[in-house]
Design an enzyme around this catalytic site. Sequence first.
Site, mmCIF file in Angstrom:
data_model
loop_
_atom_site.group_PDB
_atom_site.id
_atom_site.type_symbol
_atom_site.label_atom_id
_atom_site.label_comp_id
_atom_site.label_asym_id
_atom_site.label_seq_id
_atom_site.Cartn_x
_atom_site.Cartn_y
_atom_site.Cartn_z
ATOM 1 N N ASP A 158 0.825 -1.212 0.000
ATOM 2 C CA ASP A 158 0.000 0.000 0.000
ATOM 3 C C ASP A 158 0.862 1.265 0.000
ATOM 4 O O ASP A 158 2.089 1.198 -0.123
ATOM 5 C CB ASP A 158 -0.948 -0.041 1.201
ATOM 6 C CG ASP A 158 -2.335 0.503 0.879
ATOM 7 O OD1 ASP A 158 -2.458 1.340 -0.024
ATOM 8 O OD2 ASP A 158 -3.301 0.080 1.548
ATOM 9 N N GLU A 191 -0.624 2.017 -5.084
ATOM 10 C CA GLU A 191 -0.398 3.441 -4.797
ATOM 11 C C GLU A 191 -1.505 4.317 -5.390
ATOM 12 O O GLU A 191 -1.336 5.529 -5.514
ATOM 13 C CB GLU A 191 1.007 3.880 -5.202
ATOM 14 C CG GLU A 191 1.383 3.691 -6.649
ATOM 15 C CD GLU A 191 0.898 4.834 -7.527
ATOM 16 O OE1 GLU A 191 1.519 5.888 -7.570
ATOM 17 O OE2 GLU A 191 -0.134 4.637 -8.203
ATOM 18 N N TRP A 192 -2.669 3.664 -5.715
ATOM 19 C CA TRP A 192 -3.926 4.351 -6.040
ATOM 20 C C TRP A 192 -3.870 5.155 -7.334
ATOM 21 O O TRP A 192 -4.715 6.016 -7.560
ATOM 22 C CB TRP A 192 -4.368 5.273 -4.889
ATOM 23 C CG TRP A 192 -4.113 4.735 -3.523
ATOM 24 C CD1 TRP A 192 -4.332 3.456 -3.086
ATOM 25 C CD2 TRP A 192 -3.565 5.446 -2.410
ATOM 26 N NE1 TRP A 192 -3.964 3.331 -1.777
ATOM 27 C CE2 TRP A 192 -3.497 4.529 -1.320
ATOM 28 C CE3 TRP A 192 -3.150 6.758 -2.208
ATOM 29 C CZ2 TRP A 192 -3.008 4.891 -0.067
ATOM 30 C CZ3 TRP A 192 -2.673 7.120 -0.960
ATOM 31 C CH2 TRP A 192 -2.602 6.202 0.092
ATOM 32 N N GLY A 193 -2.889 4.921 -8.178
ATOM 33 C CA GLY A 193 -2.772 5.669 -9.425
ATOM 34 C C GLY A 193 -2.256 7.077 -9.250
ATOM 35 O O GLY A 193 -2.262 7.867 -10.209
ATOM 36 N N GLU A 194 -1.773 7.413 -8.074
ATOM 37 C CA GLU A 194 -1.342 8.786 -7.785
ATOM 38 C C GLU A 194 -0.155 9.232 -8.636
ATOM 39 O O GLU A 194 -0.040 10.400 -8.995
ATOM 40 C CB GLU A 194 -0.982 8.927 -6.305
ATOM 41 C CG GLU A 194 -2.179 8.992 -5.379
ATOM 42 C CD GLU A 194 -1.817 9.526 -4.011
ATOM 43 O OE1 GLU A 194 -0.619 9.508 -3.661
ATOM 44 O OE2 GLU A 194 -2.738 9.959 -3.288
ATOM 45 N N ASP A 213 -9.757 3.574 -3.588
ATOM 46 C CA ASP A 213 -10.489 2.384 -3.162
ATOM 47 C C ASP A 213 -11.907 2.350 -3.734
ATOM 48 O O ASP A 213 -12.593 3.374 -3.814
ATOM 49 C CB ASP A 213 -10.593 2.333 -1.637
ATOM 50 C CG ASP A 213 -9.254 2.027 -0.981
ATOM 51 O OD1 ASP A 213 -8.258 1.825 -1.702
ATOM 52 O OD2 ASP A 213 -9.214 1.990 0.264
#
Length: 544
Positions: A158, A191-194, A213
């Site tokens: 994460d 990493e949430w596409g950041e 999420d």
Amino acid sequence: MSRKFAVALSVVTTTLALVSTPAQALENDLALTPPMGFNNWNTTHCRAEFNEAMVLATADTFVSKGLKDAGYTYVNLDDCWAKPQRNAQGDLEPDPVRFPHGIKYVADYVHGKGLKFGIYTSAGTKTCDTLGFPGGLNNEQRDANLFASWGVDYLKYDNCNNQGVDAVQRYTKMRDALKATGRPIVFSICEWGENSPWNWAQNVGNSWRTTGDISDNWSSMLGIFKRNLSLAPYAKPGAWNDPDMLEVGNGGMTPTEYRSHFSLWSMMSAPLLIGANLSNISAENFQTLLNKDVIALDQDARGVPGRQVKASGGTYVIAKPLANGDVAVALFNENGSAATIGTTTAEIGIGGATRYGLKDLWSKVTSTTSSAISASVPAHGTVVYRVSKQGTLSVPPAGRTALSDLATETWSNGWGPIEKDRSNGEQAAGDGHTLTIEGTTFAKGIGTHARSDLTFYVDGRCSRFEATVGVDDESPSNRASVVFEVYAGTRKVADSGVLTGASAGKQLSADISGTQRLRLVVSNAGDGIDYDHADWANPTITCS
């Protein structure tokens, strides 16, 4: 989208050595199809019901209710499995209340069922839950060694509490730590596409989250689908876009909406990680998770995610070419009332036959068509067909033939359609220019844009493939980077290596004797797809 520039250089041809195995992303030969399994987070979060008994029961259910037979493999833990502090030796320790027998015991139990086991931590000082469990930042090798000693097969890593350390640096360090253990561990980057991981993560992880999420509601699922769909050209076997875990069965959507969720994730070649409590999921939703015809699309060995063919007024047509020459097509309706959605075989990229078979993968009804594909799709519903060639098939003539003169059996392309005897113009058909590699023009050829994947049905009658390959001059020399690959069926028979806009054109020559299908692939070189205009110049086959 890339812009076009022209440069003039000279063409040099080089004979390439043939190779027998494909170069995989990350070179760990894992996740060559999207991972399938279970993760507890969507159903338990950090509540007390997340414990050893639940995990063992999940493994039992995988076997007893046919999930293992359907392809679900990984039983994965998420956050909150550990104690809040490392021990005196600096190691992570499992929470003794949740996991009284320890993590290795759980992993051994899962392995004993013929399944694989996954775990979670964060590329920061602490994990994401507010209780703040220790993360892996600056403890990468220590933690990787511990996970390997427990028998971990999958790591979700994460992005919380990352201290502002560069994402590529943090995730690459854990990649190297996992490799150093010697144990095969699927590496799931979260990493949430950041940091636009699709531009750099192919050589770092086996998958990368493209969004934040998911939540168990229609709006969340729909928004994530739309953001992930456009990233299809970046994924390939061993390296997948991850739009987050499945919510099927958690109760926040209708059965129709869950079927759409499952269909769209499968069409996009997404990891299929069940996020529901398998002890109380409804029979209808359980059957959604067990639809082997839809799962087969997700797990297809060709590994091409579905591309958007067209979208209008809340309706979508998505096409996904498959390894055996079929094409899957999803007709998706996001609206609150039924809609008729239609396309054609030409639009979805299948050709070379007089008739096509259609199998509805939810109703199981079969039919045929000469071209048109259409269905009345219910509100929030998805109709998925598997389209196969029937009737008279086009075969190549005897002698030496230009591939651009033959029907393409199936195709997928990064931007716009492929172009015959033109470069790729990225938008409408016919908007390209004369094929040009380093100042030399070619009258015949195929213009593509990475990632592209074409098949030609050659009926086992052809012996040789030849082409000059390179980046088209309309791309700036310092931006484009691609790899050309030739397959005889599933066997890779030629590879250009990385070519850039500054590379000389290269001559590919390959023995394709006995194969039914010739497959031409252009991959990006792991650094995104901008400017990746790739030309197959003067491609020919010699047949008997």
